[in-house]
Write a protein that holds these residues in place. Structure first.
Motif, PDB file in Angstrom:
ATOM      1  N   ALA A 168      54.575  64.210 -14.983  1.00 32.16           N
ATOM      2  CA  ALA A 168      53.806  63.326 -14.105  1.00 32.16           C
ATOM      3  C   ALA A 168      54.724  62.304 -13.456  1.00 32.16           C
ATOM      4  CB  ALA A 168      52.705  62.639 -14.911  1.00 32.16           C
ATOM      5  N   GLY A 169      55.591  61.669 -14.271  1.00 32.51           N
ATOM      6  CA  GLY A 169      56.499  60.656 -13.745  1.00 32.51           C
ATOM      7  C   GLY A 169      57.439  61.232 -12.705  1.00 32.51           C
ATOM      8  N   ILE A 170      57.999  62.410 -13.023  1.00 31.08           N
ATOM      9  CA  ILE A 170      58.957  63.030 -12.102  1.00 31.08           C
ATOM     10  C   ILE A 170      58.268  63.397 -10.788  1.00 31.08           C
ATOM     11  CG2 ILE A 170      60.415  65.058 -11.754  1.00 31.08           C
ATOM     12  CD1 ILE A 170      61.128  64.964 -14.681  1.00 31.08           C
ATOM     13  N   PRO A 196      63.439  65.752 -22.066  1.00 33.31           N
ATOM     14  CA  PRO A 196      62.980  66.846 -22.940  1.00 33.31           C
ATOM     15  C   PRO A 196      61.528  67.262 -22.726  1.00 33.31           C
ATOM     16  CG  PRO A 196      63.159  64.787 -24.161  1.00 33.31           C
ATOM     17  CD  PRO A 196      63.678  64.514 -22.798  1.00 33.31           C
ATOM     18  N   THR A 197      60.689  66.371 -22.179  1.00 30.30           N
ATOM     19  CA  THR A 197      59.271  66.738 -22.105  1.00 30.30           C
ATOM     20  C   THR A 197      58.883  67.335 -20.755  1.00 30.30           C
ATOM     21  OG1 THR A 197      58.749  64.497 -21.419  1.00 30.30           O
ATOM     22  CG2 THR A 197      58.561  64.983 -23.761  1.00 30.30           C
ATOM     23  N   ALA A 198      59.821  67.400 -19.813  1.00 31.22           N
ATOM     24  CA  ALA A 198      59.463  67.864 -18.472  1.00 31.22           C
ATOM     25  C   ALA A 198      59.857  69.319 -18.275  1.00 31.22           C
ATOM     26  CB  ALA A 198      60.130  66.999 -17.429  1.00 31.22           C
ATOM     27  N   LYS A 199      59.205  69.942 -17.313  1.00 28.90           N
ATOM     28  CA  LYS A 199      59.538  71.327 -16.965  1.00 28.90           C
ATOM     29  C   LYS A 199      60.928  71.373 -16.349  1.00 28.90           C
ATOM     30  CE  LYS A 199      55.040  73.214 -15.732  1.00 28.90           C
ATOM     31  NZ  LYS A 199      54.296  72.389 -14.790  1.00 28.90           N
ATOM     32  N   ASN A 202      61.209  70.935 -12.572  1.00 32.81           N
ATOM     33  CA  ASN A 202      61.022  69.553 -12.144  1.00 32.81           C
ATOM     34  C   ASN A 202      62.287  68.739 -12.361  1.00 32.81           C
ATOM     35  OD1 ASN A 202      58.544  69.204 -10.982  1.00 32.81           O
ATOM     36  ND2 ASN A 202      57.458  68.938 -12.920  1.00 32.81           N
ATOM     37  N   VAL A 203      62.929  68.942 -13.527  1.00 33.05           N
ATOM     38  CA  VAL A 203      64.140  68.186 -13.832  1.00 33.05           C
ATOM     39  C   VAL A 203      65.230  68.525 -12.820  1.00 33.05           C
ATOM     40  CG1 VAL A 203      65.906  67.753 -15.565  1.00 33.05           C
ATOM     41  CG2 VAL A 203      63.544  68.095 -16.279  1.00 33.05           C
ATOM     42  N   LYS A 204      65.382  69.810 -12.534  1.00 33.20           N
ATOM     43  CA  LYS A 204      66.420  70.233 -11.580  1.00 33.20           C
ATOM     44  C   LYS A 204      66.185  69.598 -10.221  1.00 33.20           C
ATOM     45  CE  LYS A 204      68.196  74.526 -13.383  1.00 33.20           C
ATOM     46  NZ  LYS A 204      67.523  75.766 -13.743  1.00 33.20           N
ATOM     47  N   ALA A 205      64.918  69.626  -9.778  1.00 30.50           N
ATOM     48  CA  ALA A 205      64.598  69.071  -8.464  1.00 30.50           C
ATOM     49  C   ALA A 205      64.879  67.572  -8.434  1.00 30.50           C
ATOM     50  CB  ALA A 205      63.130  69.345  -8.133  1.00 30.50           C
ATOM     51  N   LEU A 206      64.555  66.899  -9.555  1.00 36.66           N
ATOM     52  CA  LEU A 206      64.787  65.453  -9.634  1.00 36.66           C
ATOM     53  C   LEU A 206      66.288  65.159  -9.545  1.00 36.66           C
ATOM     54  CD1 LEU A 206      63.398  62.647 -10.295  1.00 36.66           C
ATOM     55  CD2 LEU A 206      64.198  63.038 -12.625  1.00 36.66           C
TER      56      LEU A 206
END
Lengths: 818, 291
Positions: A168-170, A196-199, A202-206
């Protein structure tokens, strides 16, 4: 009736209010009549909210807005003997039990504003979403700290801090930074350095956005204090005060269980997914407090509205009211002989089927909604060997005969009234192991997989009984005919069910333990260390056994066995197994034969390893790659041999053309190893993850073994989120395309395959607007003669559909295809 | 719910599905132990034997009864082979497989060389009959090219894409471009222009020849790579990014080149087939007209 409706926000129906604009809300189950005086039918979010607001006003409902309940306490005398045990679990796993003495009504409802509302009866319809966790630093109560972001394009020229590094945050951070024209300065705070809790996506895009300078990730940073226009952060290098006009905190939410338990309402178990214990009229263990809707275990809007209606009727003294689902349940008993009423039938099943003994009447009703009662005459087939099916059957009267030997149907084993059958399909998720016929006039209750799972979590004794019977049957079935229940009784007594994580080693090569295991659920892979690398020997599906070699010849373990996916095994002590073999020469012979076969496979691969080390390594690694990509839990999966694939996408086109114009597979996406590609397409898992949380229970296993979604889908997207392989898409069924001939000769329409989004949208608008989005996934071309279109339409033979037990073998994987 | 009615239905598809799951996994060329190769060989040998053994009067040509027989077989085959395009797009029910159709298409198509040639009786001239024959040979020649690329190129297509989808390749390029744009800010005018030119160039431009050969002499990214010196820190960073961009472009262009090679022949094969059917129709009509 004197009443007040407490509403936490400044508007009604917050859950639907929070849906995105224009979302289509569905009204399943369609066979259930709506009793409520407030109307509800499928339609756009705005329409439904409009009707409700209007009718709530029209019915002169006394609504108190901005009234959030903090606690509910009885103010009468203590109820003797009524003490609630509340178990709270700390993060480190320690439990803490507090006791709460229940008090009689009237109840004092304390609101967050400090106001107290008094009531004789309370109806809780608060759902399961809970409240967002709040920030706790100084200044956290300032108005520019918010816990939701409705429209990221609303904010311009602001310094915005996002707290929380989950999805959600990302997504919020990326949304706010997406358009440079908004000129927002966006930072996302991370207490550590990982997400650790994000997909992963999503992390890569961030990260990419961070590198591109669109936003800033502040690692090892926490909020220390907030003041208007500024925020102070505690970072690794000390405190940092930076400008900040808005803080968006997405730090999870607390489930409402603690609040509910604090009201004196007991849950059926400690399980996180458990529901409150309720009487047939939805009354909780706290007298006068009723629970309805999602919190009571009914997530669909229509159920909740009906329950609201019924509960108010009960409170008003109408005790003769039949539940709204009465006609649905009555219809289930209509075809049975015996002329009993619905209540009598429910009681008949409850009393006669032993695993149902522990249920109360409300549970029986709910249970019956997902189950079927059937009558079979002598000799009638209940199910056949190799038919798919994960339902459990209970025999209410009569008896059935199991054809244990497929070659000779005359050899049967009886199962008597009161017992169950079909449990192997339920537990393993695999096809039926034997044909079962009614031996006389028989009434059975077919318990759907979902109802059976619910039953096991609600009634621990039922779970135990099913487990015991399943171990016994598995032992009987394992070696075919010839064994009797008495023969295996000591082994059943000593057997233990163990859960295994994916990758967990159960048998270690070289070890000298002697236990024998049966795969109850999931699957195993057998590996042997040859030279310096592990070599894949074989794949063991549920229903197979392993570890017998060491028990029989007393040698050390010759190979390692580990769980391919999350699995359950039955552990049998080696001595008990040997004793069974000793008393049954035929069985011993069969075990020896199986063992010789396994030895031969091992020897074959070992001999290959000497000559063609490269081929064996490739085979081992390919098998491991397939297992890593979910083939271990698949029943029928599409693979693409990229040595043959010319990239024509005819598989996708064929898929779209055989299913409403939408493709259910993405050929290019997915992982590839050694030219074997696992596209994004349904694996038809033994235990489908998508089924876990479907509000209308629309996901089922069909007659060809396929996992499919029926038309009752409400488009909530739970299955899409639950599928670990990303194979479910949410989309609207497009209108029909012009025919192939019209396209070929006249150039009409978009041609074969899935039409572009633009075409679909335009065509739908011509027909009066797009249909509601529903979940769409592969149904293995169910009901289509010839089988899956993707395979039939591949011009080169690149597309194949396989099952793991047939494909994960050396011959198949090392086959020269070209 | 698995009802009584469904148990029967499950059985029928179950057998079909099990057969599919058990079946060999081989290419269209090897399909069913080269079944169509053997059929095509048999057909060719039989027609050759017939040609040699049957005494055709006055001489072997399309006009004898044997010539008519060969012509009819050939005509039928050509029409049926051309229906592959329809079969591919009409996803009807039933146990057909496009792989089997492709296999038959390839081998029976090749056997047409024999059947067609024998049908001519080796009489070649400047007429509509020979036109049809030549067109048929051209169609077969392009088809042979197709078989060769289908058999050899998929491996390199797979190796080139490294499990990335086409959309992901373009996304990766966009990500690099975004970084390049900000990294190039401190550069001098002349160097910045090189970067701008690289970013502005159409990835899909370059024309058919570039696409087929994979050689892009006008590549602005390559030019920028060599044109910018590695003096300052900013320049080094930009050049590193440009090299990354070149690699990404190479992957995209590689995919385009292989896909083009896999598809280009169809742009000849299919129009030629249509021309062949037209010439064949003229050939058949004229033969019957002058009979």
């Amino acid at each position: 009736m004197s009443h007040v409706l407490l509403e936490k926000t400044d508007h009604l129906s917050d859950t639907i209010y929070k849906y995105q604009k224009g979302k289509h809300v569905m009204a399943t189950p369609s066979n259930l009549v709506l009793r409520s005086d407030i109307d509800f039918e499928a339609g756009k979010r705005e329409t439904i909210l409009g009707i409700w607001d209007e009718q709530i006003e029209g019915h002169k409902v006394n609504v108190k807005y901005m009234a959030e309940a903090k606690a509910i306490r009885g103010t009468g005398d203590p109820i003797p003997g009524s003490v609630q045990q509340i178990v709270s679990r700390a993060r480190d796993g320690t439990k803490n039990v507090t006791e709460l003495q229940r008090h009689a009504p009237p109840y004092a409802i304390e609101l967050t504003s400090g106001e107290v509302v008094m009531a004789e009866n309370v109806v809780l319809a608060i759902g399961t979403q809970g409240n967002p966790n709040l920030m706790r630093c100084p200044g956290a109560d300032l108005p520019h700290v918010q816990y939701q972001l409705d429209d990221p394009t609303e904010y311009v020229d602001e310094h915005i801090i996002i707290v929380g590094t989950g999805d959600a945050g990302i997504e919020n951070a990326r949304g706010l930074a997406e358009d440079p024209a908004q000129r927002n300065t966006v930072s996302i705070l991370n207490r550590g350095t990982e997400f650790p809790t994000a997909k992963d996506a999503n992390v890569k895009a961030l990260m990419a956005d961070h590198e591109a300078g669109k936003l800033t990730i502040r690692t090892e940073s926490e909020t220390k204090s907030i003041e208007p226009g500024f925020i102070t952060l505690a970072t690794r290098d000390g405190e940092l005060r930076i400008p900040c006009d808005r803080i968006i905190a997405r730090i999870g939410s607390a489930p409402p269980r603690a609040f509910v338990e604090g009201c004196g309402i007991e849950f059926s178990s400690e399980d996180r997914s458990a529901f409150p214990k309720l009487s047939p009229v939805f009354e909780s263990t706290a007298p006068g407090i009723f629970v309805i809707g999602a919190l009571a275990g009914y997530p669909l809007i229509k159920h909740c509205m009906n329950q609201g209606h019924d509960v108010i009727e009960f409170i008003g003294g109408n005790t003769s009211l039949k539940p709204a689902d009465e006609p649905i349940i009555a219809a289930k008993f209509a075809g049975l002989p015996g002329n009993r009423s619905t209540e009598e039938w429910l009681e008949f099943l409850r009393a006669n089927v032993s695993i149902l003994n522990g249920m109360n009447p409300l549970q029986m009703r709910e249970f019956m909604l997902d189950s079927e009662a059937r009558f079979y005459g002598p000799g009638e087939v209940i199910f056949e060997r190799n038919a798919p099916g994960s339902s459990l059957f209970g025999i209410a009267s009569g008896s059935v005969a199991v054809e244990v030997n497929p070659a000779d149907p005359s050899i049967t084993i009886p199962i008597e009234a009161g017992s169950i059958f079909g449990e192997v399909g339920l537990i393993s998720g695999r096809r039926r192991g034997a044909t079962i016929r009614a031996a006389e006039d028989t009434v059975v209750v077919e318990i759907s997989r979902l109802a059976a799972l619910k039953l096991q979590s609600q009634v621990p004794s039922a779970k135990k009984a099913i487990e015991r019977i399943s171990i016994e049957r598995q032992l009987l079935q394992m070696f075919g005919s010839g064994l009797k229940r008495e023969d295996v009784a000591p082994l059943v007594e000593a057997a233990q069910v163990q859960e295994k994580r994916a990758g967990e080693v159960i048998v270690q090569e070289g070890a000298d333990d002697k236990d024998v295991y049966i795969v109850r659920r999931g699957s195993m892979i057998v590996e042997k260390q040859i030279g310096d690398r592990p070599v894949f020997l074989s794949y063991l599906p549920a229903g197979s056994y392993f570890g017998e070699m060491a028990a029989i010849d007393g040698s050390a373990r010759t190979a390692s066995v580990k769980a391919a996916i999350k699995s359950e095994v039955i552990r049998l002590p080696g001595e008990g197994f040997l004793a069974l073999l000793d008393s049954n020469p035929a069985l011993r012979e069969k075990a020896m034969r199986d063992m010789a076969n396994r030895r031969a496979t091992t020897a074959f691969i070992e001999s290959r390893k000497d000559e063609f080390a490269g081929a064996v390594d490739l085979y081992s690694q390919t098998a491991q790659f397939l297992v890593d990509n979910g083939i271990g839990e698949a029943t029928d999966v599409l693979l693409i041999d990229e040595k043959l694939c010319i990239g024509c996408d005819n598989c996708e086109k064929a898929c779209a053309d055989s299913h409403d114009g939408l493709s259910r597979l993405d050929r290019e996406a997915g992982k590839t190893y050694a030219h074997l590609h696992v596209p994004t397409s349904c694996r038809h898992c033994e235990h489908p993850h998508c089924m876990a949380d479907c509000p209308p229970n629309a996901i089922k296993r069909g007659p060809d073994g396929e996992v499919f979604i029926d038309d009752t889908c409400i488009g909530c997207g739970n299955c899409q989120r639950n599928c670990p392989y990303g194979v479910i898409r949410m989309d609207a069924k497009p209108p029909k395309k012009p025919s192939l001939l019209e396209w070929m000769l006249l150039g009409k329409g978009p041609g074969p395959g899935e039409a572009s989004y633009a075409w679909r949208k335009k065509a739908a608008e011509k027909e009066g607007g797009q249909k509601a989005k529903q979940a769409i996934k592969c149904d293995m071309c169910s009901g289509i003669d010839g089988g899956p279109a993707c395979v039939r339409a591949c011009p080169t033979g690149a597309a194949i559909r396989v099952s793991p037990d047939k494909f994960l073998t050396f011959t198949k994987l090392a086959e020269e295809t070209q | 719910m698995a009802g009584k009615a469904q148990a029967g239905g499950a059985k029928s598809r179950f057998k079909q599905d099990e057969k599919r799951r058990d079946s060999d996994h081989v290419s269209f060329l090897k399909h069913r132990g080269f079944r169509w190769l053997w059929i095509a060989l048999g057909l060719s040998l039989a027609t050759i034997a017939g040609y040699l053994l049957i005494d055709q009067q006055p001489r072997p040509n399309g006009g004898t009864w044997y010539g008519y027989t060969l012509g009819t077989i050939g005509f039928g085959l050509i029409i049926w082979l051309s229906l592959l395009g329809v079969r591919k797009r009409r996803i009807t029910t039933g146990a057909w497989s496009l792989k089997a159709w492709t296999s038959a298409h390839v081998y029976l198509g090749l056997s047409l060389v024999v059947i067609g040639t024998l049908h001519t009786g080796f009489q070649i001239g400047w007429n509509v009959h020979t036109l049809a024959y030549v067109l048929m040979l051209l169609v077969i020649a392009t088809g042979i090219y197709g078989v060769i690329v289908y058999a050899t190129l998929p491996q390199s297509l797979s190796a080139n894409r490294k499990a990335m989808t086409r959309a992901q390749m373009l996304d990766a390029l966009t990500a690099i471009d975004r970084q390049l744009e900000s990294a190039a800010q401190p550069l001098a005018r002349a160097e910045a222009d090189l970067v701008i030119a690289a970013l502005g160039q159409d990835v899909f431009g370059g024309g058919a020849l570039a696409r087929l050969t994979g050689s892009y002499p006008d590549c602005a990214t390559a030019r920028a790579c060599t044109g910018i010196s590695r003096g300052s820190e900013a320049e080094t960073r930009v050049v590193a990014l440009l090299e990354k961009r070149s690699e990404q472009l190479a992957q995209i262009r590689g995919a385009l080149r292989i896909r083009a090679a896999l598809e280009v022949w169809l742009f000849v094969h299919i129009p030629l087939t249509i021309a062949l059917i037209a010439a064949l129709t003229a050939h058949v009509i004229s033969v019957f007209y002058y009979w």
